[in-house]
Design a protein around this motif. Sequence first.
Motif, PDB file in Angstrom:
ATOM      1  N   LEU A   1       0.834  -1.211   0.000  1.00  0.00           N
ATOM      2  CA  LEU A   1       0.000   0.000   0.000  1.00  0.00           C
ATOM      3  C   LEU A   1       0.867   1.258   0.000  1.00  0.00           C
TER       4      LEU A   1
ATOM      5  N   GLY B   1       0.234   2.159  -3.555  1.00  0.00           N
ATOM      6  CA  GLY B   1      -1.162   2.553  -3.416  1.00  0.00           C
ATOM      7  C   GLY B   1      -1.425   4.012  -3.741  1.00  0.00           C
TER       8      GLY B   1
ATOM      9  N   GLU C   1      -5.607   7.854  -1.422  1.00  0.00           N
ATOM     10  CA  GLU C   1      -6.846   7.441  -0.763  1.00  0.00           C
ATOM     11  C   GLU C   1      -6.673   6.077  -0.085  1.00  0.00           C
ATOM     12  N   GLN C   2      -6.045   5.127  -0.760  1.00  0.00           N
ATOM     13  CA  GLN C   2      -5.810   3.805  -0.189  1.00  0.00           C
ATOM     14  C   GLN C   2      -4.882   3.885   1.021  1.00  0.00           C
ATOM     15  N   LYS C   3      -3.824   4.663   0.899  1.00  0.00           N
ATOM     16  CA  LYS C   3      -2.885   4.800   2.010  1.00  0.00           C
ATOM     17  C   LYS C   3      -3.551   5.430   3.232  1.00  0.00           C
TER      18      LYS C   3
ATOM     19  N   ARG D   1      -6.653   5.574   4.023  1.00  0.00           N
ATOM     20  CA  ARG D   1      -7.710   4.756   4.617  1.00  0.00           C
ATOM     21  C   ARG D   1      -7.147   3.624   5.459  1.00  0.00           C
ATOM     22  N   TRP D   2      -6.117   2.934   4.943  1.00  0.00           N
ATOM     23  CA  TRP D   2      -5.702   1.678   5.566  1.00  0.00           C
ATOM     24  C   TRP D   2      -4.456   1.771   6.440  1.00  0.00           C
TER      25      TRP D   2
ATOM     26  N   VAL E   1      -6.750  -3.975  -3.837  1.00  0.00           N
ATOM     27  CA  VAL E   1      -7.078  -3.869  -2.422  1.00  0.00           C
ATOM     28  C   VAL E   1      -8.485  -4.427  -2.237  1.00  0.00           C
TER      29      VAL E   1
ATOM     30  N   SER F   1     -11.235   1.990  -8.144  1.00  0.00           N
ATOM     31  CA  SER F   1     -10.308   2.513  -7.143  1.00  0.00           C
ATOM     32  C   SER F   1      -9.629   1.413  -6.342  1.00  0.00           C
ATOM     33  N   ALA F   2     -10.023   0.149  -6.535  1.00  0.00           N
ATOM     34  CA  ALA F   2      -9.397  -0.951  -5.801  1.00  0.00           C
ATOM     35  C   ALA F   2      -8.005  -1.278  -6.333  1.00  0.00           C
TER      36      ALA F   2
ATOM     37  N   LEU G   1      -4.162  -1.015  -7.253  1.00  0.00           N
ATOM     38  CA  LEU G   1      -2.982  -0.274  -6.821  1.00  0.00           C
ATOM     39  C   LEU G   1      -2.420   0.451  -8.041  1.00  0.00           C
TER      40      LEU G   1
END
Length: 385
Positions: free
Chosen positions: A105, A109, A112-114, A116-117, A187, A224-225, A227
Amino acid sequence: MVSVDLLDVASLLTDEERDIQRTVRSFLADRVAPHVPGWYEAGTFPTELVPELGKLGLLGMHLTGYGCAGTNATSYGLACLELEAVDSGLRSFVSVQGSLAMFALWRYGSEEQKSRWLPLMAAGEAVGCFGLTEPDHGSDPSGMRTVARRTSSGWVLSGSKMWITNGGLASVAIVWARTEDGVRGFVVPRETPGFSTRDIHGKLSLRASVTSELVFEDCELPLSAQLPSASGLRAPLSCLSEARFGIIFGALGAARTCLETALEYAKTREQFGKPIAGFQLTQQKLVDMAVAYNKGLLLAVHLGRLKDAGKLQPEQVSFGKLDNVRVALAIAREARTILGANGVTLEYPVLRHANNLESVLTYEGTSEIHTLVLGEKLTGLPAYR
């Protein structure tokens, strides 16, 4: 207890690195070590520990930002050494969380992914897993059958992954699949329809660890899933290099515990009227183990310094993973012989470590694959293709 650091490798570390190592070791001695034999025998992983590991800063500790500790690579390696000195399953959890799922990630990533997770994972509030290995494709991930089909609204993921550490615990899976444009990463949150896991039971190794199959049945994902910065097999393989680095140190933790256990046992166990540590054959075993351990420790610190300098090469990671794991396994087996029949019980940790190291020898690249990586480096000829 007599130190087995015969070469004073500790003097090569900075004050901060030594402090981190001492802190991790103290926490594990008080909170974890007394319970590991029970967890191993029951085949359970202590999920209640995860937030504590996060609070200590061990999850993604070598990454920067997003709640991560931002330590150097050598400090991360030393933490892995102390974790695996207690149990390989515990180090595996931390490695998969930080060096596979979080690193993927962090490196590949979207923002947004970073956002969030990563903060949740660093705090131990979310668990991640890394889906690359498949039932029929372990050493050769290029043959993967899991596919992601592009649709008008996103992706449909179909296939399965096998031998996935943390799979049954994971809040989110980082999954690699074949697409029309090559291998891509995705993701996949736990609640995604079509995504399920099945834990693998009956293990004789890494029992205090959750190992699972991941199943994707027409699993619908948004655009958006994906990477965004991961393209081709180089991306997941770079994540594996991160995890292998931790193993270079971690395996030595198991070796140290076995060596220390054998040494203390030999000094108190009497046969023929004196401690068995006073016999020449026993001393030869102890010395051989100590020499091998110290050479492995020097190698680990050297590779840590290369990584901190941004100079560590994948072949050097293979060198460290290959030799330190097989050295650790040899030490565990030899230590068991000093303990005799007592060595096969959970009262002592040596056979538990030996069993765990059988898995460590195989995962993150088998010894055969790492041998061939080095063979190609020496000859220029790729024997595994």
